[in-house]
Motif scaffolding. Structure first.
Motif, short mmCIF file in Angstrom:
data_model
loop_
_atom_site.label_atom_id
_atom_site.label_comp_id
_atom_site.label_asym_id
_atom_site.label_seq_id
_atom_site.Cartn_x
_atom_site.Cartn_y
_atom_site.Cartn_z
N VAL A 54 -71.78 169.81 100.81
CA VAL A 54 -70.66 168.90 100.58
C VAL A 54 -69.38 169.73 100.54
O VAL A 54 -69.24 170.63 99.71
CB VAL A 54 -70.83 168.13 99.25
N ASP A 55 -68.46 169.41 101.44
CA ASP A 55 -67.15 170.05 101.45
C ASP A 55 -66.31 169.37 100.37
O ASP A 55 -66.03 168.18 100.45
CB ASP A 55 -66.50 169.88 102.82
N ILE A 56 -65.94 170.14 99.34
CA ILE A 56 -65.23 169.53 98.20
C ILE A 56 -63.85 169.00 98.60
O ILE A 56 -63.30 168.13 97.93
CB ILE A 56 -65.10 170.50 97.00
N MET A 57 -63.29 169.52 99.68
CA MET A 57 -61.97 169.05 100.13
C MET A 57 -62.08 167.81 101.01
O MET A 57 -61.10 167.13 101.25
CB MET A 57 -61.25 170.16 100.91
N ASN A 58 -63.29 167.51 101.50
CA ASN A 58 -63.50 166.38 102.39
C ASN A 58 -64.91 165.83 102.17
O ASN A 58 -65.73 165.86 103.08
CB ASN A 58 -63.29 166.84 103.84
N PRO A 59 -65.21 165.33 100.95
CA PRO A 59 -66.58 164.88 100.66
C PRO A 59 -66.92 163.59 101.40
O PRO A 59 -66.02 162.83 101.78
CB PRO A 59 -66.56 164.66 99.15
N PRO A 60 -68.22 163.33 101.61
CA PRO A 60 -68.63 162.09 102.26
C PRO A 60 -68.32 160.88 101.36
O PRO A 60 -67.96 161.04 100.20
CB PRO A 60 -70.13 162.26 102.46
N ALA A 61 -68.50 159.70 101.89
CA ALA A 61 -68.12 158.47 101.19
C ALA A 61 -68.96 158.18 99.94
O ALA A 61 -68.55 157.41 99.09
CB ALA A 61 -68.19 157.29 102.15
N GLU A 62 -70.13 158.78 99.84
CA GLU A 62 -71.01 158.49 98.70
C GLU A 62 -70.32 158.85 97.38
O GLU A 62 -69.89 159.99 97.16
CB GLU A 62 -72.31 159.28 98.86
N GLU A 63 -70.23 157.85 96.50
CA GLU A 63 -69.46 157.99 95.25
C GLU A 63 -69.91 159.17 94.39
O GLU A 63 -69.09 159.91 93.86
CB GLU A 63 -69.55 156.69 94.46
N LYS A 64 -71.22 159.35 94.26
CA LYS A 64 -71.75 160.43 93.42
C LYS A 64 -71.28 161.80 93.94
O LYS A 64 -70.88 162.67 93.17
CB LYS A 64 -73.28 160.35 93.41
N LEU A 65 -71.31 161.98 95.26
CA LEU A 65 -70.89 163.25 95.86
C LEU A 65 -69.38 163.45 95.71
O LEU A 65 -68.92 164.55 95.40
CB LEU A 65 -71.29 163.30 97.34
N GLN A 66 -68.62 162.38 95.88
CA GLN A 66 -67.16 162.48 95.72
C GLN A 66 -66.81 162.83 94.28
O GLN A 66 -65.94 163.66 94.04
CB GLN A 66 -66.48 161.15 96.09
N ALA A 67 -67.49 162.20 93.33
CA ALA A 67 -67.21 162.45 91.91
C ALA A 67 -67.47 163.90 91.54
O ALA A 67 -66.67 164.53 90.84
CB ALA A 67 -68.03 161.50 91.03
N PHE A 68 -68.60 164.46 92.01
CA PHE A 68 -68.89 165.85 91.65
C PHE A 68 -67.94 166.80 92.38
O PHE A 68 -67.51 167.80 91.79
CB PHE A 68 -70.35 166.22 91.91
N ALA A 69 -67.60 166.50 93.62
CA ALA A 69 -66.64 167.34 94.35
C ALA A 69 -65.32 167.39 93.59
O ALA A 69 -64.72 168.46 93.44
CB ALA A 69 -66.43 166.80 95.76
N GLN A 70 -64.89 166.25 93.07
CA GLN A 70 -63.65 166.20 92.28
C GLN A 70 -63.79 167.03 91.01
O GLN A 70 -62.88 167.73 90.61
CB GLN A 70 -63.32 164.73 91.93
N ARG A 71 -64.96 166.97 90.38
CA ARG A 71 -65.21 167.75 89.17
C ARG A 71 -65.11 169.26 89.44
O ARG A 71 -64.56 170.00 88.65
CB ARG A 71 -66.60 167.39 88.62
N VAL A 72 -65.67 169.69 90.58
CA VAL A 72 -65.60 171.11 90.95
C VAL A 72 -64.13 171.56 91.00
O VAL A 72 -63.77 172.62 90.48
CB VAL A 72 -66.30 171.38 92.31
N ILE A 73 -63.29 170.72 91.61
CA ILE A 73 -61.87 171.05 91.74
C ILE A 73 -61.17 171.01 90.38
O ILE A 73 -60.49 171.96 89.98
CB ILE A 73 -61.19 170.08 92.74
N GLU A 74 -61.36 169.91 89.63
CA GLU A 74 -60.67 169.73 88.35
C GLU A 74 -61.07 170.77 87.32
O GLU A 74 -60.25 171.22 86.54
CB GLU A 74 -60.93 168.31 87.80
N GLU A 75 -62.35 171.12 87.29
CA GLU A 75 -62.83 172.09 86.29
C GLU A 75 -62.70 173.52 86.79
O GLU A 75 -63.14 174.45 86.12
CB GLU A 75 -64.27 171.77 85.89
N ASP A 76 -62.13 173.68 87.99
CA ASP A 76 -61.90 175.01 88.55
C ASP A 76 -63.18 175.84 88.58
O ASP A 76 -63.18 177.02 88.22
CB ASP A 76 -60.79 175.72 87.75
N MET A 77 -64.27 175.20 89.00
CA MET A 77 -65.56 175.90 89.09
C MET A 77 -65.52 176.91 90.22
O MET A 77 -64.79 176.74 91.19
CB MET A 77 -66.69 174.90 89.36
N PHE A 78 -66.32 177.96 90.08
CA PHE A 78 -66.47 178.92 91.18
C PHE A 78 -67.42 178.28 92.18
O PHE A 78 -68.49 177.81 91.82
CB PHE A 78 -67.08 180.23 90.69
#
Length: 113
Positions: A54-78
């Protein structure tokens, strides 16, 4: 050796083309995905699993994947962030040993020689 019956685990790797600032000398998320897929296929032959990138900058439409991608960005995960069955098992530079231990919790076994 007879393998137990188990449901193939789902491994999801969240990453981006841009390497995270703290991961400058490490492989890209996509390279890590390919390396991990090859390593797991070798370690657990004939034991299926599914892998998704999953590309965090361009996640697929699936809500669960989008939500976690956003979390990676917001929480500044490595990243890449590696999830097995929705549990975070690695951030940044994943260690194979850690991932093997997690896979074996789901019944995966390395063949004996």
């Amino acid at each position: 050796m007879k393998l137990g019956h188990f449901k193939p685990v789902e491994i999801t790797i969240y990453g981006a083309e841009q390497i995270c600032a703290s991961c400058v000398n490490l492989p890209s998320s996509k390279e890590t995905y390919e390396w991990l897929e090859a390593a797991l296929t070798r370690k657990y032959p004939n034991q299926p699993f599914s892998m998704n990138y999953v590309d965090i900058m361009n996640p697929p439409a699936e809500e669960k994947l989008q939500a976690f991608a956003q979390r990676v960005i917001e929480e500044d995960m490595f990243y890449p962030v590696v999830l097995i069955e929705d549990q975070i098992v690695a951030e940044g530079n994943p260690r194979l040993k850690t991932i093997y231990v997690e896979m074996e919790k789901y019944g995966y076994q390395a063949p004996t020689v």
